[in-house]
Scaffold this motif. Structure first.
Motif, PDB file in Angstrom:
ATOM      1  N   LYS A  96       2.559 -12.150 -15.276  1.00 47.87           N
ATOM      2  CA  LYS A  96       2.169 -10.851 -15.844  1.00 47.87           C
ATOM      3  C   LYS A  96       1.498  -9.903 -14.862  1.00 47.87           C
ATOM      4  CE  LYS A  96      -2.482 -11.525 -16.505  1.00 47.87           C
ATOM      5  NZ  LYS A  96      -3.567 -10.561 -16.429  1.00 47.87           N
ATOM      6  N   VAL A  98       1.653  -6.877 -12.577  1.00 46.50           N
ATOM      7  CA  VAL A  98       2.543  -5.726 -12.337  1.00 46.50           C
ATOM      8  C   VAL A  98       2.962  -5.665 -10.868  1.00 46.50           C
ATOM      9  CG1 VAL A  98       2.534  -3.198 -12.270  1.00 46.50           C
ATOM     10  CG2 VAL A  98       1.652  -4.388 -14.278  1.00 46.50           C
ATOM     11  N   PHE A 191      -2.947  -4.139 -24.637  1.00 40.59           N
ATOM     12  CA  PHE A 191      -3.309  -3.139 -23.651  1.00 40.59           C
ATOM     13  C   PHE A 191      -3.984  -3.894 -22.511  1.00 40.59           C
ATOM     14  CE2 PHE A 191      -1.662   0.846 -25.163  1.00 40.59           C
ATOM     15  CZ  PHE A 191      -1.026   0.383 -26.299  1.00 40.59           C
ATOM     16  N   LEU A 213      -7.920  -5.507 -12.492  1.00 44.87           N
ATOM     17  CA  LEU A 213      -9.091  -4.758 -12.012  1.00 44.87           C
ATOM     18  C   LEU A 213     -10.403  -5.502 -12.213  1.00 44.87           C
ATOM     19  CD1 LEU A 213     -10.376  -2.204 -10.898  1.00 44.87           C
ATOM     20  CD2 LEU A 213     -10.332  -1.242 -13.220  1.00 44.87           C
ATOM     21  N   PHE A 231      -6.842   2.261  -6.513  1.00 48.34           N
ATOM     22  CA  PHE A 231      -5.484   2.740  -6.200  1.00 48.34           C
ATOM     23  C   PHE A 231      -5.271   4.130  -6.794  1.00 48.34           C
ATOM     24  CE2 PHE A 231      -4.409  -1.075  -4.262  1.00 48.34           C
ATOM     25  CZ  PHE A 231      -4.582  -2.173  -5.092  1.00 48.34           C
TER      26      PHE A 231
HETATM   27  C1  WQD Z   1      -5.808  -1.303 -14.208  1.00 48.77           C
HETATM   28  C2  WQD Z   1      -6.176  -0.037 -13.453  1.00 48.77           C
HETATM   29  C3  WQD Z   1      -4.966   0.233 -11.412  1.00 48.77           C
HETATM   30  C4  WQD Z   1      -6.796  -3.225  -9.383  1.00 48.77           C
HETATM   31  C5  WQD Z   1      -2.341  -4.801 -16.935  1.00 48.77           C
HETATM   32  C6  WQD Z   1      -1.740  -6.144 -16.859  1.00 48.77           C
HETATM   33  C7  WQD Z   1      -0.454  -6.198 -17.622  1.00 48.77           C
HETATM   34  C8  WQD Z   1      -0.536  -5.497 -18.943  1.00 48.77           C
HETATM   35  C9  WQD Z   1      -1.111  -4.115 -18.817  1.00 48.77           C
HETATM   36  C10 WQD Z   1      -0.810  -7.058 -20.716  1.00 48.77           C
HETATM   37  C11 WQD Z   1      -4.971   0.687 -12.871  1.00 48.77           C
HETATM   38  C12 WQD Z   1      -6.455   0.056 -11.143  1.00 48.77           C
HETATM   39  C13 WQD Z   1      -6.438  -2.273 -10.339  1.00 48.77           C
HETATM   40  C14 WQD Z   1      -7.493  -2.826  -8.220  1.00 48.77           C
HETATM   41  C15 WQD Z   1      -7.457  -0.555  -8.991  1.00 48.77           C
HETATM   42  N1  WQD Z   1      -1.361  -6.218 -19.841  1.00 48.77           N
HETATM   43  N2  WQD Z   1      -6.764  -0.966 -10.135  1.00 48.77           N
HETATM   44  N3  WQD Z   1      -7.796  -1.503  -8.074  1.00 48.77           N
HETATM   45  O1  WQD Z   1      -1.753  -2.503 -14.059  1.00 48.77           O
HETATM   46  O2  WQD Z   1      -2.825  -1.664 -16.193  1.00 48.77           O
HETATM   47  O3  WQD Z   1      -1.644  -3.902 -16.105  1.00 48.77           O
HETATM   48  O4  WQD Z   1      -2.367  -4.275 -18.233  1.00 48.77           O
HETATM   49  O5  WQD Z   1       0.319  -7.313 -20.856  1.00 48.77           O
HETATM   50  O6  WQD Z   1      -0.227  -7.560 -17.810  1.00 48.77           O
HETATM   51  O7  WQD Z   1      -1.504  -6.442 -15.525  1.00 48.77           O
HETATM   52  O8  WQD Z   1      -3.855  -3.582 -15.003  1.00 48.77           O
HETATM   53  O9  WQD Z   1      -6.009  -4.292 -14.066  1.00 48.77           O
HETATM   54  O10 WQD Z   1      -3.966  -4.197 -12.540  1.00 48.77           O
HETATM   55  O11 WQD Z   1      -4.981  -2.070 -13.339  1.00 48.77           O
HETATM   56  O12 WQD Z   1      -7.739   0.645  -8.809  1.00 48.77           O
HETATM   57  O13 WQD Z   1      -7.850  -3.639  -7.318  1.00 48.77           O
HETATM   58  O14 WQD Z   1      -7.006  -0.401 -12.360  1.00 48.77           O
HETATM   59  O15 WQD Z   1      -4.403   1.206 -10.556  1.00 48.77           O
HETATM   60  O16 WQD Z   1      -5.229   2.074 -12.929  1.00 48.77           O
HETATM   61  P1  WQD Z   1      -2.479  -2.793 -15.292  1.00 48.77           P
HETATM   62  P2  WQD Z   1      -4.720  -3.613 -13.678  1.00 48.77           P
END
Ligand code: WQD
Length: 360
Positions: A96, A98, A191, A213, A231
């Protein structure tokens, strides 16, 4: 919470972050739990057991029957169905991340989609048609309108392979229920799950380079990483950073019990529900809340946007409230304090030896 009168539920991916928290709420609701996991993104105890689930047993006082099993191993998977009278299945087992999904698409398609098909075939063979599927808000792609409701067409402008695997599986589930109306399926579109059980005994212990995150924020606060990389700060949002709907993992877990109760009470064929809070929080807001709640500092640096990321995503969770009788109740502060308790009690995740001298 309504009781389950001792029904048995199979939880795939049960050793994982969301799966293990869900097992706590299932047992507290009276379910007998069988769990399987291939440890692709969870921690084993060296003897094919799950440290997380051993700790779940400490929390609930109830035994979990666990199998180290990969959904691509249909022979072993079927043996589990032969050994137990299973009433329903909750399917978490999937990759999971991304970012990782963009680098290894074939791994994601094979693991997530073939695994689902194998599970469906064996459920049908054993006349088990109640299924709760762990889907994702990423099936919505880049939203035009916010908050997002389940009416939004899925599958358009999905920006990453992970989200496409979830979309393809929802389409497969629709076709399967159209071919045989015995199926009774709920897809839960998560979410952003964060936080940990209030005991601090279980939490998110990412075993991969790619992680979400909150674990990164926590690693920086612990001093294990020098700075958090944000990011992108050029999104069309109030502070320029990405906005997400962060939901406490225990609220997410109770949503699965509510979905199971719904399937036990009524035959719905297939329906999807958003599991979110309805509130959007930016990266910078989450960092600030984490710092203030836990009295820590989280230094950060801005870098370019991450490939596959979207700008803003948050839910309209009212359908789940109306039809499942479920609502998220925990605050963003609780998500931050519960995660921090887990992290400080387990500086090296599940490999941490607890005060009793064991890691469970
Ligand atoms: C969140 C925000 C990044 C890491 C997740 C799960 C996926 C799905 C949806 C359930 C974004 C930013 C992140 C970092 C950052 N959930 N970020 N620095 O991509 O929304 O997806 O929720 O199914 O399984 O992965 O989550 O926590 O990676 O990112 O700035 O080191 O934090 O750009 O805006 P994401 P995330």
């Amino acid at each position: 919470m309504a009781q389950s009168n001792g029904k048995t539920v199979l939880v795939t991916g049960g050793a994982g972050y969301i799966g293990s928290h869900c097992v706590v709420t299932l047992q507290e609701a009276g379910y007998k739990v069988i769990a399987l996991d291939n440890f692709a993104n969870s921690v084993d105890d060296g003897c094919d057991g799950s440290i997380a689930l051993k700790r779940v047993e400490k929390i609930t006082g109830e035994p979990v029957t666990f199998y180290k099993c990969d959904l691509l191993d249909t022979v072993y998977l079927e043996r589990i169905f032969q050994n137990h009278q299973i009433d329903s299945v909750i399917h978490f087992a999937a990759m999971k991340a991304v970012g990782e999904s963009m680098q290894y698409p074939m791994l994601y398609y094979k693991n997530n989609i073939i695994g689902m098909i194998n599970l469906l075939e064996i459920m049908k063979k054993y006349n088990i048609y109640n299924l709760v599927f762990s889907s994702s808000c990423t099936v919505y792609g880049e939203p035009e309108k916010l908050p997002i409701t389940e009416e939004k067409r899925i599958g358009q402008s999905i920006t990453n392979v992970y989200g496409r695997t979830k979309f393809f599986i929802e389409e497969i589930l629709k076709d399967v229920t159209n071919s045989d109306d015995k199926w009774n399926i709920i897809a839960l579109r998560y979410f952003n799950p964060v936080g940990a059980h209030g005991s601090g005994l279980i939490g998110e212990d990412p075993t991969k380079q790619f992680t979400n995150l909150m674990p990164f924020i926590s690693q920086v606060a612990m001093g294990k990483k020098e700075k958090l990389t944000i990011f992108g700060n050029d999104y069309d949002t109030p502070d320029g950073t990405g906005i997400r709907d962060y939901i406490h993992v225990m609220d997410l877990a109770s949503g699965h019990v509510a979905a199971l109760h719904k399937l036990e009470k009524s035959h719905i064929q297939i329906k999807a529900y958003n599991l979110g809070t309805g509130r959007g929080v930016s990266v910078l807001e989450l960092i600030k809340t984490f710092e203030q709640t836990n009295n820590v500092k989280v230094p950060f640096t801005f870098e370019a946007r991450r490939h596959g990321d979207i700008s803003t995503m948050y839910a309209d969770p009212s359908l789940a409230e109306r039809e499942l009788g479920w609502k998220a109740t925990r605050s963003i502060q609780e998500m931050c304090s519960d995660f921090w308790r887990w992290q400080t009690m387990n500086p090296v995740g599940y490999k941490t030896v607890l005060t009793n001298g064991h890691n469970h």
